[in-house]
Each structure stands twice: as structure tokens, then as C-alpha cells.
Design a protein around this motif. Structure first.
Motif, PDB file in Angstrom:
ATOM      1  N   UNK A   1      -1.074  -2.263   3.819  1.00 16.05           N
ATOM      2  CA  UNK A   1      -2.666  -1.634   4.648  1.00 16.05           C
ATOM      3  C   UNK A   1      -2.490  -1.263   5.066  1.00 16.05           C
ATOM      4  N   UNK A   2      -1.402   0.228   5.044  1.00 11.05           N
ATOM      5  CA  UNK A   2      -1.158   0.725   6.984  1.00 11.05           C
ATOM      6  C   UNK A   2      -2.485   1.717   6.542  1.00 11.05           C
ATOM      7  N   UNK A   3      -3.215   2.319   6.262  1.00 10.30           N
ATOM      8  CA  UNK A   3      -4.151   3.185   6.720  1.00 10.30           C
ATOM      9  C   UNK A   3      -5.369   2.555   7.282  1.00 10.30           C
ATOM     10  N   UNK A   4      -5.706   1.457   6.649  1.00  9.49           N
ATOM     11  CA  UNK A   4      -6.615   0.360   7.429  1.00  9.49           C
ATOM     12  C   UNK A   4      -6.016   0.289   8.527  1.00  9.49           C
TER      13      UNK A   4
ATOM     14  N   UNK B   1      -0.146   9.774  13.227  1.00 11.59           N
ATOM     15  CA  UNK B   1       0.918   9.505  14.258  1.00 11.59           C
ATOM     16  C   UNK B   1       2.232  10.111  14.200  1.00 11.59           C
ATOM     17  N   UNK B   2       2.368   9.657  14.919  1.00 13.16           N
ATOM     18  CA  UNK B   2       3.990  10.736  16.059  1.00 13.16           C
ATOM     19  C   UNK B   2       4.838   9.749  15.253  1.00 13.16           C
TER      20      UNK B   2
ATOM     21  N   UNK C   1       6.160  -2.806   0.137  1.00 13.79           N
ATOM     22  CA  UNK C   1       6.793  -1.110   0.799  1.00 13.79           C
ATOM     23  C   UNK C   1       6.653  -0.323  -0.578  1.00 13.79           C
ATOM     24  N   UNK C   2       7.143  -0.028  -1.180  1.00 16.08           N
ATOM     25  CA  UNK C   2       6.132   0.786  -2.277  1.00 16.08           C
ATOM     26  C   UNK C   2       4.678   1.869  -1.751  1.00 16.08           C
ATOM     27  N   UNK C   3       3.792   0.900  -1.664  1.00 18.26           N
ATOM     28  CA  UNK C   3       2.330   0.911  -1.659  1.00 18.26           C
ATOM     29  C   UNK C   3       2.530   1.246  -0.204  1.00 18.26           C
TER      30      UNK C   3
ATOM     31  N   UNK D   1       3.927   5.756   1.267  1.00 14.73           N
ATOM     32  CA  UNK D   1       2.555   7.112   0.799  1.00 14.73           C
ATOM     33  C   UNK D   1       1.707   6.872   1.423  1.00 14.73           C
ATOM     34  N   UNK D   2       1.046   6.231   2.495  1.00 12.93           N
ATOM     35  CA  UNK D   2       0.740   5.935   3.608  1.00 12.93           C
ATOM     36  C   UNK D   2       0.720   6.190   4.638  1.00 12.93           C
TER      37      UNK D   2
END
Ligand SMILES: C[S@@+](CC[C@H](N)C(=O)[O-])C[C@H]1O[C@@H](n2cnc3c(N)ncnc32)[C@H](O)[C@@H]1O
Length: 321
Positions: free
Chosen positions: A89-92, A103-104, A229-231, A234-235
Motif C-alpha cells: 500500500x505504498x502510495x497510501x 520520494x528522494x 513486492x510486484x504490487x 510500480x508505486x
């Protein structure tokens, strides 16, 4: 990172120097995301490399790991934010807790930590007798005991074959199904006994522990590791500022394949978003392997976010293309 089920000394960041040099090529203000903060080993290196203006958002889905990271990263004060979450859920997570849209740098150090392996009650290690658990996030429902006691023989075979690359997958699955008819498998020792019975003795001689591949497969299934990981990748790419890097350390070939394909896929086509920095993965050198033999399967890949191409304005209506 640790592919084994062994107990061993406290976590030392694998390829720490190399990963940090790629993630933070120079000091300065930036906010990196450590998707697998664990005990904070790589995070400390990144914070030191960024200098006083650098900040870090640390994510882990293991409450015990976050508690350890909190202690270790306390000296960096409000330059650090820690979140218990799944990096799928990286974007969130970045929207809710980050320091802005971009992100840097984004780091993944995949797999189980030494801390998780060293706590027998977590059930990750085939060398310690414990309940068959293997959940990184102890609030989730599915445990390794659920998988071995409820999945069909076909499902077990597929998991062991795909996630463990286990040559004896169908035999081990058959032995599990027969054993659980007598009594559900509830401990790591129950499962190790079944695996030992299933794998022919000639195949058990030499080579790694016969339970290693099965434990890896169950852990991946219980924690949905490959889908996460696959999801997530791309985020991560979407969130990187131009020039910022994604750095991923994997500890088995399935993870490495996903990383390699994701980075290569994003670096091709009409409008690539990445430039791959590691044509071949970096591996630990002899000194590191001597100090930490369990880093032997580690592979590090990295890529840099390209600036978005300038937007070409649409021609006004009526113009020929
Ligand atoms: C190998 S350890 C990281 C160690 C860390 N780099 C250090 O130097 O201390 C991997 C960590 O990632 C966490 N993890 C694995 N999959 C995750 C996911 N999908 N979301 C969040 N954390 C995850 C595990 O709980 C574990 O603490």
C-alpha cells in the motif's frame, strides 16, 4: 535479509555500504522511504549519508521490528517517521505519512529479519521447535499451520514448487496430507519430521537443510510476499522524484526475478520512467560473506527515475496531425 532458518547474530545490514551509496549518492535534503525498516540497520546508514537535512519514512508490518527501529532511530528525532503497514500500500502510506508527493529514494531489503528468525515463537525457523506461525504481521489471520492443515494436496504442491522451487514438492505435499489425517501439524518440529520422512535420504545428504525450501514456500504464502513486492514496485517508481533511486535487495531468485523484470520493464518503451543502474546485480564480496555467510544469496539491483518528458501540447482542433 536471511534466507535460512538458522539463529545468528543480530542483523547487520546486508550490502549496507553499496545499498546506501546507490540510495543516497550525495548528502542533502531528501526524504527516503525504507519499505522494510526492520531493526533500522539500513535506515541508520541512509540517515547518516543524507546528513542533517535528510528524512526517512520507515515502514514495516511487524510490530516487534518497528519497536526495535524506534529505539535504534531515536537519536535522529523528528527526521524519522515509522509506520506499521504493508508496503503493497505504498502510495497510501506515502500520502498519509510522507513529506510530500515525491520520494528522494525507495529501499527494499526483502525477506525475514534475524530478529524474526531468532524468536522461536514466531515459527520462521526450522531449527527451533515452535508453533507453526510464520506471520510477519501477527494481526493477520492466516498462519503456516492453517496452510499445511487446510490446503489441498494440489495447492500445497503448487506452493512448494513455485515458492520453494522444491524438487520433492508433490511427495512432501502427499506426506503432509497423510500426516494431518492422523493429527493436525501444529509445530515446526511436526513439519520438519514429515519433510524428513518425505525426502529420500540420498537427497538429504549434503546440501541445505531438507526443510529449507518448504519453510521458504510457506512463509511466502502466509505473508503474500511476492504479490506485495510486484504490487509495490510500480508505486515506488511513480513516487520517485526525478534523479531519485529505487534500490532492492532480494534474498532468493523469485524476488530477484520480480525486481529485475519490474526495473527492466520500466526502463523500456516509448516513455521509460527508469534507467537501470545495475546491469548485473551486486553481490556481497568475500569479506562480507566471511563475516556474514548467510548473505550469500543476496542480490542488489537499483534504478534511477528519469525526468518526465516535456508535455507536447495537443494541436488545436482542425490541425492536421
Ligand atoms: C530483512 S528485514 C530488513 C532489515 C533492515 N533492512 C535492517 O537493516 O535492519 C525485512 C523486514 O521487512 C519486513 N517486511 C517484509 N515484507 C513486508 C511488507 N510487505 N511490508 C512491510 N514490511 C515488510 C519484515 O517484517 C522485516 O522486518
Amino acid at each position: 535479509m536471511n534466507p535460512d532458518g538458522d539463529a545468528h547474530p543480530p542483523h547487520t545490514p546486508v550490502l549496507g555500504r553499496e545499498a546506501t551509496a546507490l540510495l543516497v549518492p550525495e548528502p542533502g535534503p531528501r526524504a527516503v522511504v525504507d519499505c522494510t525498516v526492520g531493526a533500522g540497520g539500513h535506515a541508520v546508514l541512509a540517515l547518516e549519508a543524507m546528513g542533517p537535512e535528510g528524512r526517512l519514512l520507515g515502514i514495516d508490518r511487524d510490530a516487534e521490528a518497528l519497536a526495535a527501529a524506534r529505539d535504534r532511530l531515536a537519536p535522529f528525532g523528528d527526521r524519522v517517521r515509522l509506520v506499521m503497514a504493508d508496503f503493497r500500500d505504498l502510495e497510501e502510506i506515502v500520502n498519509a505519512h510522507g513529506w510530500g508527493r515525491e520520494a528522494g529514494g525507495v529501499l527494499y531489503d526483502l525477506g525475514v529479519s534475524s530478529m524474526q528468525l531468532d524468536r522461536p515463537e514466531r515459527g520462521f525457523s526450522y531449527r527451533r521447535d515452535a508453533p507453526l506461525d510464520m506471520r510477519m504481521d501477527a494481526t493477520r489471520r492466516l498462519t503456516a499451520a492453517d496452510v499445511v492443515n487446510t490446503y489441498s494436496k494440489q495447492e500445497l504442491t503448487r506452493i512448494l514448487r513455485e515458492y520453494g522451487e522444491e524438487r520433492w514438492a508433490s511427495r512432501i505435499a502427499e506426506f503432509i496430507v497423510n500426516a494431518r489425517r492422523r493429527k493436525p501439524l501444529s509445530t515446526t518440529a511436526d513439519l520438519v519430521d514429515v519433510i524428513r520422512a518425505a525426502v529420500p535420504s540420498a537427497a538429504r545428504r549434503g546440501g541445505p537443510h531438507p526443510a529449507r525450501r518448504t519453510f521458504q514456500a510457506l512463509r511466502i504464502e502466509v505473508n503474500g510476499e511476492l504479490d506485495a513486492l510486484a504490487g509495490s514496485l510500480p508505486q515506488a517508481v511513480s513516487r520517485l522524484a526525478p534523479g531519485a533511486r529505487v534500490v532492492a535487495l532480494s534474498c532468493h531468485s523469485l524476488e530477484d526475478r520480480i525486481v529485475k523484470r519490474a526495473l527492466a520493464g520500466e526502463s523500456r518503451g516509448a516513455s521509460p520512467r527508469l534507467r537501470v543502474l545495475t546491469r548485473r546485480p551486486l553481490r556481497p564480496g568475500p569479506d562480507e560473506l566471511c563475516a556474514n555467510p548467510r548473505a550469500s544469496a543476496a542480490k542488489l539491483r537499483a534504478a534511477e527515475r528519469l525526468a518526465a518528458p516535456p508535455e507536447v501540447p495537443e494541436p488545436p482542433d482542425g490541425w492536421a496531425a
